[in-house]
Structure formats: C-alpha cells, structure tokens
Design a protein around this motif. Sequence first.
Motif, PDB file in Angstrom:
ATOM      1  N   ARG A   9      16.832  30.252  49.952  1.00  0.00           N
ATOM      2  CA  ARG A   9      17.979  29.771  49.155  1.00  0.00           C
ATOM      3  C   ARG A   9      18.957  30.884  48.828  1.00  0.00           C
ATOM      4  O   ARG A   9      19.703  30.821  47.846  1.00  0.00           O
ATOM      5  CB  ARG A   9      17.453  29.123  47.857  1.00  0.00           C
ATOM      6  N   LYS A  10      18.942  31.904  49.653  1.00  0.00           N
ATOM      7  CA  LYS A  10      19.824  33.045  49.398  1.00  0.00           C
ATOM      8  C   LYS A  10      21.298  32.661  49.512  1.00  0.00           C
ATOM      9  O   LYS A  10      22.165  33.260  48.847  1.00  0.00           O
ATOM     10  CB  LYS A  10      19.486  34.186  50.355  1.00  0.00           C
ATOM     11  N   SER A  11      21.613  31.672  50.328  1.00  0.00           N
ATOM     12  CA  SER A  11      23.020  31.254  50.462  1.00  0.00           C
ATOM     13  C   SER A  11      23.536  30.622  49.167  1.00  0.00           C
ATOM     14  O   SER A  11      24.679  30.853  48.750  1.00  0.00           O
ATOM     15  CB  SER A  11      23.165  30.264  51.620  1.00  0.00           C
ATOM     16  N   TRP A  12      22.678  29.817  48.477  1.00  0.00           N
ATOM     17  CA  TRP A  12      23.067  29.218  47.194  1.00  0.00           C
ATOM     18  C   TRP A  12      23.321  30.309  46.150  1.00  0.00           C
ATOM     19  O   TRP A  12      24.328  30.309  45.441  1.00  0.00           O
ATOM     20  CB  TRP A  12      21.977  28.282  46.682  1.00  0.00           C
ATOM     21  N   ILE A  13      22.361  31.208  46.042  1.00  0.00           N
ATOM     22  CA  ILE A  13      22.451  32.283  45.041  1.00  0.00           C
ATOM     23  C   ILE A  13      23.678  33.151  45.308  1.00  0.00           C
ATOM     24  O   ILE A  13      24.412  33.528  44.372  1.00  0.00           O
ATOM     25  CB  ILE A  13      21.164  33.125  45.059  1.00  0.00           C
ATOM     26  N   ALA A  14      23.899  33.451  46.589  1.00  0.00           N
ATOM     27  CA  ALA A  14      25.065  34.279  46.936  1.00  0.00           C
ATOM     28  C   ALA A  14      26.361  33.565  46.573  1.00  0.00           C
ATOM     29  O   ALA A  14      27.328  34.207  46.097  1.00  0.00           O
ATOM     30  CB  ALA A  14      25.031  34.607  48.425  1.00  0.00           C
ATOM     31  N   PHE A  15      26.411  32.251  46.778  1.00  0.00           N
ATOM     32  CA  PHE A  15      27.615  31.486  46.451  1.00  0.00           C
ATOM     33  C   PHE A  15      27.894  31.518  44.947  1.00  0.00           C
ATOM     34  O   PHE A  15      29.039  31.715  44.503  1.00  0.00           O
ATOM     35  CB  PHE A  15      27.455  30.050  46.923  1.00  0.00           C
ATOM     36  N   LEU A  17      26.856  33.784  42.686  1.00  0.00           N
ATOM     37  CA  LEU A  17      27.246  35.138  42.303  1.00  0.00           C
ATOM     38  C   LEU A  17      28.680  35.450  42.733  1.00  0.00           C
ATOM     39  O   LEU A  17      29.458  36.069  41.967  1.00  0.00           O
ATOM     40  CB  LEU A  17      26.278  36.150  42.925  1.00  0.00           C
ATOM     41  N   PHE A  18      29.032  35.017  43.945  1.00  0.00           N
ATOM     42  CA  PHE A  18      30.392  35.252  44.427  1.00  0.00           C
ATOM     43  C   PHE A  18      31.423  34.528  43.560  1.00  0.00           C
ATOM     44  O   PHE A  18      32.482  35.081  43.220  1.00  0.00           O
ATOM     45  CB  PHE A  18      30.495  34.783  45.885  1.00  0.00           C
ATOM     46  N   THR A  19      31.097  33.293  43.153  1.00  0.00           N
ATOM     47  CA  THR A  19      32.001  32.514  42.291  1.00  0.00           C
ATOM     48  C   THR A  19      32.209  33.210  40.945  1.00  0.00           C
ATOM     49  O   THR A  19      33.352  33.302  40.436  1.00  0.00           O
ATOM     50  CB  THR A  19      31.432  31.099  42.075  1.00  0.00           C
ATOM     51  N   HIS A  20      31.136  33.712  40.332  1.00  0.00           N
ATOM     52  CA  HIS A  20      31.229  34.417  39.054  1.00  0.00           C
ATOM     53  C   HIS A  20      32.071  35.678  39.174  1.00  0.00           C
ATOM     54  O   HIS A  20      32.887  35.991  38.291  1.00  0.00           O
ATOM     55  CB  HIS A  20      29.837  34.752  38.536  1.00  0.00           C
ATOM     56  N   ILE A  21      31.886  36.385  40.235  1.00  0.00           N
ATOM     57  CA  ILE A  21      32.646  37.632  40.426  1.00  0.00           C
ATOM     58  C   ILE A  21      34.141  37.331  40.571  1.00  0.00           C
ATOM     59  O   ILE A  21      34.992  38.032  39.993  1.00  0.00           O
ATOM     60  CB  ILE A  21      32.108  38.391  41.660  1.00  0.00           C
ATOM     61  N   VAL A  22      34.457  36.284  41.335  1.00  0.00           N
ATOM     62  CA  VAL A  22      35.876  35.904  41.524  1.00  0.00           C
ATOM     63  C   VAL A  22      36.491  35.506  40.192  1.00  0.00           C
ATOM     64  O   VAL A  22      37.625  35.905  39.852  1.00  0.00           O
ATOM     65  CB  VAL A  22      35.991  34.767  42.551  1.00  0.00           C
ATOM     66  N   ILE A  23      35.760  34.705  39.394  1.00  0.00           N
ATOM     67  CA  ILE A  23      36.281  34.269  38.080  1.00  0.00           C
ATOM     68  C   ILE A  23      36.523  35.463  37.167  1.00  0.00           C
ATOM     69  O   ILE A  23      37.576  35.563  36.512  1.00  0.00           O
ATOM     70  CB  ILE A  23      35.312  33.262  37.433  1.00  0.00           C
ATOM     71  N   LEU A  24      35.560  36.393  37.130  1.00  0.00           N
ATOM     72  CA  LEU A  24      35.711  37.580  36.278  1.00  0.00           C
ATOM     73  C   LEU A  24      36.862  38.463  36.771  1.00  0.00           C
ATOM     74  O   LEU A  24      37.590  39.070  35.962  1.00  0.00           O
ATOM     75  CB  LEU A  24      34.408  38.375  36.256  1.00  0.00           C
ATOM     76  N   PHE A  25      37.032  38.528  38.085  1.00  0.00           N
ATOM     77  CA  PHE A  25      38.125  39.347  38.618  1.00  0.00           C
ATOM     78  C   PHE A  25      39.490  38.762  38.234  1.00  0.00           C
ATOM     79  O   PHE A  25      40.414  39.499  37.854  1.00  0.00           O
ATOM     80  CB  PHE A  25      37.988  39.433  40.146  1.00  0.00           C
ATOM     81  N   ILE A  26      39.590  37.408  38.317  1.00  0.00           N
ATOM     82  CA  ILE A  26      40.847  36.744  37.941  1.00  0.00           C
ATOM     83  C   ILE A  26      41.130  36.951  36.449  1.00  0.00           C
ATOM     84  O   ILE A  26      42.275  37.220  36.029  1.00  0.00           O
ATOM     85  CB  ILE A  26      40.786  35.253  38.282  1.00  0.00           C
ATOM     86  N   ALA A  27      40.089  36.810  35.613  1.00  0.00           N
ATOM     87  CA  ALA A  27      40.260  36.996  34.162  1.00  0.00           C
ATOM     88  C   ALA A  27      40.651  38.439  33.827  1.00  0.00           C
ATOM     89  O   ALA A  27      41.421  38.695  32.888  1.00  0.00           O
ATOM     90  CB  ALA A  27      38.970  36.616  33.440  1.00  0.00           C
ATOM     91  N   TYR A  28      40.145  39.369  34.605  1.00  0.00           N
ATOM     92  CA  TYR A  28      40.474  40.788  34.373  1.00  0.00           C
ATOM     93  C   TYR A  28      41.919  41.085  34.757  1.00  0.00           C
ATOM     94  O   TYR A  28      42.628  41.849  34.079  1.00  0.00           O
ATOM     95  CB  TYR A  28      39.514  41.658  35.164  1.00  0.00           C
ATOM     96  N   VAL A  29      42.354  40.495  35.871  1.00  0.00           N
ATOM     97  CA  VAL A  29      43.727  40.757  36.349  1.00  0.00           C
ATOM     98  C   VAL A  29      44.765  40.025  35.497  1.00  0.00           C
ATOM     99  O   VAL A  29      45.812  40.595  35.148  1.00  0.00           O
ATOM    100  CB  VAL A  29      43.850  40.332  37.837  1.00  0.00           C
ATOM    101  N   ASP A  30      44.463  38.745  35.162  1.00  0.00           N
ATOM    102  CA  ASP A  30      45.422  37.929  34.392  1.00  0.00           C
ATOM    103  C   ASP A  30      45.194  38.179  32.897  1.00  0.00           C
ATOM    104  O   ASP A  30      44.156  37.790  32.351  1.00  0.00           O
ATOM    105  CB  ASP A  30      45.228  36.459  34.747  1.00  0.00           C
ATOM    106  N   SER A  31      46.141  38.803  32.231  1.00  0.00           N
ATOM    107  CA  SER A  31      45.994  39.155  30.809  1.00  0.00           C
ATOM    108  C   SER A  31      46.061  37.936  29.890  1.00  0.00           C
ATOM    109  O   SER A  31      45.630  37.995  28.738  1.00  0.00           O
ATOM    110  CB  SER A  31      47.100  40.160  30.400  1.00  0.00           C
ATOM    111  N   SER A  32      46.609  36.839  30.418  1.00  0.00           N
ATOM    112  CA  SER A  32      46.707  35.627  29.592  1.00  0.00           C
ATOM    113  C   SER A  32      45.362  34.925  29.429  1.00  0.00           C
ATOM    114  O   SER A  32      45.217  34.045  28.599  1.00  0.00           O
ATOM    115  CB  SER A  32      47.734  34.660  30.217  1.00  0.00           C
ATOM    116  N   PHE A  48      21.371  29.360  32.852  1.00  0.00           N
ATOM    117  CA  PHE A  48      21.018  27.992  33.267  1.00  0.00           C
ATOM    118  C   PHE A  48      20.626  27.926  34.755  1.00  0.00           C
ATOM    119  O   PHE A  48      19.666  27.247  35.139  1.00  0.00           O
ATOM    120  CB  PHE A  48      22.181  27.039  32.988  1.00  0.00           C
ATOM    121  N   PHE A  49      21.363  28.662  35.553  1.00  0.00           N
ATOM    122  CA  PHE A  49      21.060  28.673  37.001  1.00  0.00           C
ATOM    123  C   PHE A  49      19.692  29.304  37.262  1.00  0.00           C
ATOM    124  O   PHE A  49      18.919  28.814  38.103  1.00  0.00           O
ATOM    125  CB  PHE A  49      22.159  29.422  37.752  1.00  0.00           C
ATOM    126  N   SER A  50      19.369  30.382  36.541  1.00  0.00           N
ATOM    127  CA  SER A  50      18.060  31.040  36.717  1.00  0.00           C
ATOM    128  C   SER A  50      16.935  30.103  36.322  1.00  0.00           C
ATOM    129  O   SER A  50      15.899  30.012  37.001  1.00  0.00           O
ATOM    130  CB  SER A  50      18.008  32.325  35.892  1.00  0.00           C
TER     131      SER A  50
END
Length: 333
Positions: A9-15, A17-32, A48-50
């Motif tokens: 199930r490494k593909s699920w877990i990777a997906f 983690l990748f989604t969380h990283i993208v969200i955090l990156f957007i929140a970091y870049v967008d000051s609003s 919850f996922f764990s």
Amino acid sequence: MIKLYILERKSWIAFILFTHIVILFIAYVDSSIPLQSYLYIVFLVTIFFSLFVIFRYFKETKFYKQLSETEISNLIEEVQPTSSFEKIVKEKLEEQEVQLKSLITKQKSMLEQEQDELLSWVHEVKTPLTSLHLLIERIEDTQLKSQLTYEWLRVHLLLDQQIHQKRITFIENDLFMEKVNLQQTIHQEIKFLQSWCFQKGIGFDLDLKEADVISDGKWLGFIIRQLLTNAVKYSRHDDIFIKSDLYDGHIRLIISDKGQGIDVKDLPRIFEKGFTSTTNHQNHQSTGMGLYLTKKAADSLHINVKVRSKVEAGTTVVLTFPKRNEFTLIRSK
C-alpha cells in the motif's frame, strides 16, 4: 507481515504524504492562508490515516491468514485420503504393489534357475551324443550308418538350436568381434552337414570373392548353420549356391537353393517366433525357430537379412555385413 503490508500500500501512503506536503507548501507561499491552521489539519488527518491503516492491517491480515490455512488444509486433503474408504483402498494398493514386486522377483529367479538347469541338461546330453556319434562311425553297413547319422544329426541340431535359443537373450554379453574367414566357417558347417547332404544328393557351389568379415565367429557360424540347414532340408537333389561379393561398400553373403520355396504371403512372417509355412503346414520337421533365431542373432551383429523366394523355384538369403567403419557402432553397444 507488516513490512509486506506497507509495501503493498505504499502508493496510497505516498499519495497522502504528497497531498499534505502540497497543501503545506501552498499555505507557506500564500500569506492569506493561515499556516498553523493547516498544520493542525494535516496533523489530525495523519493521525486518522495512521489509525485507519493499523485497523485495516489487523483486519486484512486475519483474512489472509485464514485464506492461507484453508489452502494448506485443502492441499493436505488432496494429498491424503479424505475418507476411511480411500485410506483402505490406498493401503490395499500398496500391499498389492509389494506382493506384485515380490512375485516378479520370484518368477524371474525361477526362470533363471530353469534356464540354467536346461542349459546344464543340454550340455550333459551332448556328452553321450558325442559318444553315440563315435559308435555310429564304427558301423560298417553304409545304409544303416547313413540313416543313423541323419537321425543323430537331427537331434544334434535341435539341441544346438535349444542352447542358442536360451543364450540369445544375453547375446550382447557373449559377443566377441573379430576378423572371421567366411570360407573356413562355411566349409566347417558344410562338413558338419555332409552326411545329410550325401543322403539327399545335394552339393555345394562356392564362389567367395570376399573372404573376411568383421563379426562374432560363433554366432555367425550359428546363423550360417541355420540357413544351410533350411536349404538342405527343403532342397531336392540340387546344388546349393553360396557366394560373397562387395556391394556398395558392404560385404554380402548370398545362399541360394532350388528347393520348394516360400509362398509370397508367408514371406513377411518367416522371422516370427514359431511361424511355419502355411502351404506345408503338415510338415512336423519345422519348428518355426530357425529363422527367428537367425534374425535375432543377425540384428545383434548388425547384419541385414533379406529373403527372396518363390514356390517351387527356390529361396535366396542375402546377409549384408556392416562396413568396416561401422564396426565401432557394434563395439560401443
């Protein structure tokens, strides 16, 4: 099992983690967008996922363990009898197999013993038979001597045939390949049959252009003896022609008579064990073993045997010997 589960199930877990990283990156870049709020949301989702992964692990691995145990039990049931009846049948079959092997071994031992006893008896009979021949030689009455010699010869030939019939099973162990002089071998066999030939008024016409062949002297002598015996037996006051030549690199020995011949429909069967002529079926002198043993011995010596015949016109037997460079094939077997 845990490692295998995560890898599957490494593909699920990777997906995730990748989604969380993208969200955090957007929140970091967008000051609003408030970064701390998104960190909190990502942390909760990760928890919850764990928990979900752990729950699914215990549930799915339990199913897989039950599935594996079922497959193993099914395999055991296929290998082992599933009922008492099948167990009984299996035990009986194994018991019969053991009994059959024991019976085969016993029968084989008995056959070998009978063969040894028969060969021993034949050799013992040959001693008084030789003495009888010496006594016949002293008889002065020519006609009586000829008749007794003929009957003696018949018995001797039958015993000789019986010996070779028993030995032919182990002929491969008895072969000794060497240079054999055809003229010497043929003269020896003719001399052995001369009293019979004198009685029937049969002569021999020899034309041996090729004198030497590579073969086993004893078994080649037996083959020639059988062919000459048949030629004399079924000829009537005619010469028997014996010649040798070289044809296509092979030495051939050709024995021809002008006897009663063989019917065309019988030719395919003359080498079968126990077969006698259908046209002369009442002839009790024929045993149906001579040509059978001839063919068996010839095959072991790599000699090709061909017979041409016509009723009331005679029979021709052609022995074709292997080439000298084919001799290695015989020695290697």
